[in-house]
Design an enzyme around this catalytic site. Structure first.
Site, PDB file in Angstrom:
ATOM      1  N   SER A 306      27.828  19.139  30.842  1.00  0.00           N
ATOM      2  CA  SER A 306      27.054  19.398  30.652  1.00  0.00           C
ATOM      3  C   SER A 306      26.081  18.776  30.717  1.00  0.00           C
ATOM      4  CB  SER A 306      27.389  19.612  28.886  1.00  0.00           C
ATOM      5  OG  SER A 306      27.206  18.167  29.221  1.00  0.00           O
ATOM      6  N   ASP A 307      25.035  19.597  31.290  1.00  0.00           N
ATOM      7  CA  ASP A 307      23.141  18.299  30.957  1.00  0.00           C
ATOM      8  C   ASP A 307      23.775  17.808  29.736  1.00  0.00           C
ATOM      9  OD1 ASP A 307      21.354  17.923  31.020  1.00  0.00           O
ATOM     10  OD2 ASP A 307      19.927  19.061  32.246  1.00  0.00           O
ATOM     11  N   CYS A 308      22.698  16.548  29.545  1.00  0.00           N
ATOM     12  CA  CYS A 308      23.165  15.734  28.402  1.00  0.00           C
ATOM     13  C   CYS A 308      22.331  15.926  27.464  1.00  0.00           C
ATOM     14  CB  CYS A 308      22.014  14.189  28.976  1.00  0.00           C
ATOM     15  SG  CYS A 308      22.964  13.323  30.391  1.00  0.00           S
ATOM     16  N   ASP A 309      23.368  16.213  26.720  1.00  0.00           N
ATOM     17  CA  ASP A 309      23.470  16.675  24.850  1.00  0.00           C
ATOM     18  C   ASP A 309      23.484  18.205  24.800  1.00  0.00           C
ATOM     19  OD1 ASP A 309      23.498  14.507  23.639  1.00  0.00           O
ATOM     20  OD2 ASP A 309      21.487  14.023  23.513  1.00  0.00           O
ATOM     21  N   ALA A 310      23.809  18.766  26.189  1.00  0.00           N
ATOM     22  CA  ALA A 310      24.309  19.990  25.964  1.00  0.00           C
ATOM     23  C   ALA A 310      25.020  21.026  25.113  1.00  0.00           C
ATOM     24  CB  ALA A 310      24.124  20.872  27.388  1.00  0.00           C
TER      25      ALA A 310
END
Length: 839
Positions: A306-310
Site C-alpha cells: 500500500s502507499d503509506c497509510d493507504a
C-alpha cells in the site's frame, strides 16, 4: 623549518578527521541458524519461502505486515525496512536510507524524471536506473539502505497542476510505459557488467541458485507506483486520501493502465504499489478486481504494498468500511501484501478474532514478500561474499555516474524560444554577465522531489562562472513565491552593469510537491513582473531560464521580442548548473522535447477532479493531453528547438501487409459491423496474426546546421473515419539518434499494427479500425474476407482487396493497404509543425 611545519600540519589534520567504518548489514542464515531449509540456496525459491512460512507463529506473521519488519530473533532473522526511495537517485525520503553515520555521505543526484524523460532516450533511462542500482546495492553493503525501493512513479501527467507531475515521465502512455520498462529492467538487473569486479558483457537476467526455481534474481527491487488513476494531491475539496477517481473503461484501458501493464509484463517489476484514491468507488488497495488483474492477466510476480497509510484511508478517509478490521480484511483479501504504516499491525489480530481475516489470507501475502526477499539474496548468507559484495563507497558518486547525470541534463533540457539564433552566446564575445532570480544560486533545490544528498551540486550561477568570470548575481525575489518586489532595485542595478542578462524564474517545491497541487499556471508572485522589468532595462534581449516540473503559461515572454530565448531546465539535479551553461555557450546542442502539453492559464477553469481524457463539448470540457485536448496551447507535446535545423523523410514502409485467417474457426464477432459497414476487428482475436502485421519503417534525418546534435524521431498515428473517443493523434513509437553537422542519419522503427495502430473503443476493448467502407461491387468478399486499411501517405492510394484463398478451407488473404489510418513523423521547430509522410 618551513617543510617541517608543513608536515606536522598535515599529520594533525589527518588525525582529527573522523574515520567512519563500514557497518555491514545484519543478515539471516548466520550460524547457528544456517541449517534451516529457507537458507538452502540449492532449493527452489518457492519451496524456501514455504519453509520459512511454516516456521512462523500467527504473531510472527502479523508482525511481517508492516514496512518496518522487526525481525524474528529465534530464527536469526534481523529487522528489515522495506521502504527505500530511488526515483532519480538514492533519496532520503524513506526510512530505509540514511546518509548519516556511515561512510557514504551522498549519492548521485540525476535530473528529476520529467526532465530525463524529455530526452526521449530509452538507453539513457536504462543507464541511469542501472547506475542508481549500483549505488543502492553499495549503500546496502555498508548498512545505509535496504534492497526494496519504491520507484518509479508511472502515473500519467494528466493535469498540469499536479504537484507530483515532476516525478512522472509525462502525459503520453507510450512514453511512460517505455520509461517504466527501461527503469525497472535497468534497476533490478543493475549494471551487471560489474559483478565480483569482473566484466560481464552488459545487462542480463540471471536465475536463482541450483534449484531451478525459475524466478529472476534481483540486484535490487523496483516498484511501479501508484496503481492507479492517481494524479491529484490536494485541490479544492479533494485530497488524495479521499478522492474517488471516476474513470471510464475507455480511459482506463488506453491511458491509465498501459504504463502499469508494461511495467509488469515487459519490465518484470517485483513490486506494485496501490494508491490512496478510490477508483470508481472502490479504494485501490481494496479493489480485488484491480489488483488481481495484475496477478492473473499480467502475470505479476512480486509483492503489492500500500502507499503509506493507504490501508488506513480505506476506513478513516474513504469511509468504505465500517471498522478498521474490515479495512484490513478487504485489503488483504484484495491482494495487498504489506501495509506501509502500522494499521495492519494494530488491527489484524482483532480482524482474525472477529472472523474477518483467515490465517491463509496472511500466508498468501507473506509468501509474496518472502519470494522477493529470496530473489534479492537476503537469505543466501553474508551479502559481502555474494555476487554484489564488492560494491561499496568507491562505487557511489563515481566520475562515470556524475558524467551520466550531466549527460542526462544535456539531453533533456528543452529550448523553447531562440529568436534570430540568439543562442548560443559567444564564449569570448563579452566580459560581464548578470544572473537574476531566486533559483539561480541554489543547489539542493534543483533536485526536485524525492532527492537525497547530492555528490557535487552546482548552482546555475556557478556553472555560468566557468565561462564568464565576471558573473554577478541578484535574487530579485526573496524566494520562489516572490511575494515582494523589494529586491527589484538590486536586480536592476546588476542588470545595467552587464553585457548580457539571464533571468532564472519558475517553480520549486514550495509551489509543487507531494500533497500540494498548484492553482495557477502563471509564474508565482511577482516573478512575471521581474522578468518584464529586467527585459525592459537590459540593453540586449535577455535569456529566460525556467525551473520546475509543471507546465507554465509564459505566453507573455513567448511573444516579447525583448526575451530572445527561453530554456526549460526542469529540476536538473546536481549537474544542472554546469550542463545548462554548456548549452547556453554552445558546447552542447539542445535536443530535449516536451513530454507534456503546456497549457494557457485559462485551463485552470477545468475541474482537476474530472478524470475524463476525452473532450465533451456539451459541458465545455476541452479534454486532456495532446491526444484529446481541443484548446489552445502555449507549447505542445514534443515541442523543442535546436541550434541545428532538421528535416525528416520516411524512406520506406510497406504499402501492403497480408495475413491469413480462418474465419470458420473464429468468433463471429471478429469482423464487426457499425452502421452496416465492417469497419474494425477485435485485437484479441487477431493475436496469432499480429506478428505478420509488424513492419519496419525507415526514416532519414538530415542535420542542416553547423552543430552536431541529438534528434528525436516521433511516429504518430491517426485513425480513419469516425470512432467515438478516438485520439486526435497518438504517439506509436519514438527513437533518438545522434546526428553529425550537415550529415544524414537513418533510423529504423518497428511498427506493430496490433499494438500501435489499434485504439480502445468506448467499452474498453482494443480494436483495429478499418479503412473506408466496402465497395458496392464487392459484397461477396465480405462473406469470406476481412479487409482493413492504413495510410502513411498524405495522398490516397488504390485499395487492394483480399479474396478467398484455398477454396473450401475458408482462408482469406487480408491485405492491408497503408491507407485509411494516417501514419506520420511529426517534428516541431521555429517554422511550426513539420510532417513527413511516405511518398
Amino acid at each position: 623549518m618551513i617543510p617541517t611545519t608543513t608536515v606536522i600540519f598535515f599529520l594533525i589534520t589527518t588525525l582529527i578527521i573522523p574515520i567512519i567504518q563500514s557497518k555491514p548489514p545484519n543478515f539471516p542464515c548466520q550460524p547457528p541458524h544456517h541449517h534451516y531449509s529457507f537458507c538452502n540456496t540449492s532449493l527452489p525459491t518457492r519451496l524456501r519461502a514455504q519453509s520459512l512460512l511454516s516456521l512462523l507463529t500467527l504473531s510472527d506473521k502479523i508482525n511481517r505486515l508492516s514496512n518496518n519488519d522487526t525481525g524474528i530473533p529465534r530464527l536469526g532473522i534481523p529487522p528489515y525496512e522495506w521502504w527505500s526511495e530511488s526515483l532519480h537517485g538514492i533519496a532520503s525520503n524513506g526510512p530505509g536510507v540514511t546518509f548519516h553515520g556511515g561512510p557514504i555521505a551522498g549519492a548521485t543526484s540525476f535530473p528529476q524524471v520529467i526532465l530525463t524523460a524529455s530526452s526521449f532516450n530509452r538507453s539513457l533511462w536504462g543507464s541511469i536506473a542501472s547506475a542508481i542500482a549500483v549505488e543502492a546495492r553499495a549503500m546496502y553493503n555498508v548498512g545505509q539502505a535496504g534492497l526494496t525501493f519504491w520507484a518509479p512513479t508511472i502515473n500519467i501527467f494528466r493535469d498540469p497542476r499536479w504537484g507530483r507531475g515532476q516525478e512522472s515521465p509525462g502525459e503520453d502512455p507510450t512514453v511512460v510505459a517505455a520509461y517504466a520498462v527501461e527503469y525497472v529492467s535497468g534497476f533490478q538487473l543493475g549494471d551487471l557488467k560489474i559483478v565480483d569486479g569482473k566484466k560481464m558483457g552488459g545487462r542480463r537476467r540471471a536465475l536463482t541458485g541450483g534449484g531451478g526455481g525459475g524466478d529472476d534474481e534481483l540486484m535490487v527491487s523496483a516498484c511501479c507506483k501508484h496503481f492507479t488513476a492517481y494524479d491529484l494531491e490536494n485541490w479544492g475539496a479533494y485530497a488524495r486520501y479521499n478522492f474517488n477517481a471516476i474513470v471510464t473503461k475507455q480511459d482506463m484501458q488506453d491511458t491509465y493502465e498501459p504504463p502499469f501493464r508494461s511495467c509488469i509484463q515487459d519490465g518484470k517489476a517485483s513490486c506494485l504499489m496501490c494508491s490512496y484514491n478510490a477508483v470508481n468507488g472502490i479504494p485501490a488497495c481494496a479493489d480485488h478486481n484491480l489488483l488481481q488483474k495484475a496477478r492473473t492477466q499480467w502475470r505479476f510476480n512480486g509483492y503489492i504494498t500500500s502507499d503509506c497509510d493507504a490501508v488506513a484511508t480505506i476506513y478513516e478517509y474513504q469511509n468504505y468500511t465500517k471498522s478498521p478490521e474490515d479495512a484490513v480484511a478487504i485489503a488483504l483479501k484484495a491482494g495487498t501484501d504489506i501495509n506501509c504504516g502500522t494499521y495492519m499491525l494494530r488491527h489484524t489480530k482483532s480482524a482474525i478474532r472477529k472472523g474477518k481475516v483467515e490465517e491463509e489470507d496472511i500466508d498468501k501475502a507473506l509468501l509474496n514478500l518472502f519470494m522477493v526477499q529470496l530473489r534479492l539474496g537476503l537469505f543466501d548468507g553474508d551479502p559481502l561474499k555474494g555476487k554484489f559484495g564488492k560494491l561499496g563507497p568507491k562505487d557511489v558518486c563515481t566520475s562515470d555516474h556524475k558524467k551520466l547525470a550531466r549527460e542526462a541534463v544535456r539531453q533533456g533540457v528543452v529550448l523553447l524560444k531562440n529568436d534570430h539564433k540568439f543562442l548560443p552566446l559567444k564564449k569570448n564575445g563579452f566580459s560581464s554577465l548578470a544572473v537574476i532570480g531566486p533559483m539561480a544560486n541554489v543547489t539542493n533545490d534543483l533536485g526536485g522531489g524525492y532527492t537525497g544528498v547530492p555528490c557535487s551540486p552546482t548552482s546555475i550561477v556557478e556553472g555560468l562562472k566557468r565561462y564568464v568570470k565576471k558573473t554577478t548575481y541578484a535574487s530579485g525575489c526573496p524566494d520562489v513565491a516572490c511575494t515582494s518586489n523589494a529586491g527589484f532595485a538590486e536586480a536592476l542595478s546588476v542588470t545595467e552593469e552587464a553585457d548580457y542578462v539571464i533571468v532564472v524564474a519558475g517553480l520549486d517545491l514550495t509551489q509543487e510537491t507531494e500533497d500540494h497541487d498548484r492553482f495557477s499556471l502563471l509564474l508565482p508572485g511577482y516573478q512575471m513582473a521581474l522578468v518584464t522589468t529586467i527585459a525592459a532595462t537590459s540593453d540586449k534581449p535577455i535569456v529566460l531560464v525556467l525551473t520546475g516540473g509543471g507546465p507554465l503559461d509564459v505566453s507573455f515572454a513567448q511573444g516579447d521580442s525583448r526575451v530572445a530565448s527561453i530554456i526549460w531546465v526542469g529540476y536538473p539535479g546536481e549537474a544542472g548548473g554546469r550542463a545548462l551553461a554548456e548549452i547556453i555557450f554552445g558546447d552542447h546542442n539542445p535536443s530535449g522535447k516536451l513530454p507534456v502539453t503546456w497549457y494557457p492559464e485559462s485551463f485552470t477553469r477545468v475541474p482537476m477532479n474530472n478524470m475524463n481524457m476525452r473532450p465533451d463539448g456539451s459541458h465545455d470540457y476541452p479534454g486532456r493531453t495532446y491526444r484529446f485536448y481541443t484548446g489552445d496551447v502555449v507549447y505542445g507535446f514534443g515541442y523543442g528547438l535546436s541550434y541545428s535545423k532538421y528535416t525528416y523523410t520516411i524512406l520506406s514502409a510497406p504499402n501492403t501487409l497480408q495475413v491469413f485467417k480462418s474465419l470458420k474457426t473464429e468468433s463471429n464477432n471478429m469482423l464487426q459491423k457499425k452502421q452496416g459497414v465492417y469497419n474494425f476487428l477485435y485485437v484479441d482475436e487477431l493475436e496469432e496474426q499480429c506478428d505478420s502485421l509488424r513492419f519496419q519503417m525507415e526514416v532519414l534525418v538530415t542535420n542542416h546546421g553547423p552543430f552536431d546534435g541529438g534528434a528525436v524521431v516521433m511516429v504518430f498515428a491517426r485513425v480513419p473515419g469516425s470512432f467515438k473517443g478516438a485520439p486526435l493523434k497518438q504517439l506509436v513509437e519514438f527513437e533518438r539518434v545522434h546526428t553529425v553537422s550537415y550529415k544524414d542519419a537513418k533510423v529504423r522503427v518497428l511498427i506493430d499494427s496490433c499494438k500501435h495502430l489499434s485504439i480502445v473503443d468506448e467499452f474498453g476493448t482494443r480494436i483495429l479500425p478499418l479503412g473506408e467502407k466496402l465497395r458496392d461491387g464487392e459484397k461477396k468478399l465480405k462473406e469470406h474476407c476481412c479487409w482493413f486499411s492504413r495510410a502513411v501517405a498524405a495522398t490516397d492510394s488504390e485499395e487492394i482487396w483480399g479474396g478467398p484463398r484455398g477454396g473450401s478451407d475458408g482462408l482469406c488473404g487480408v491485405k492491408v493497404t497503408m491507407r485509411g489510418q494516417l501514419l506520420f513523423v511529426l517534428h516541431q521547430d521555429e517554422g511550426g509543425l513539420q510532417f513527413a509522410y511516405l511518398h
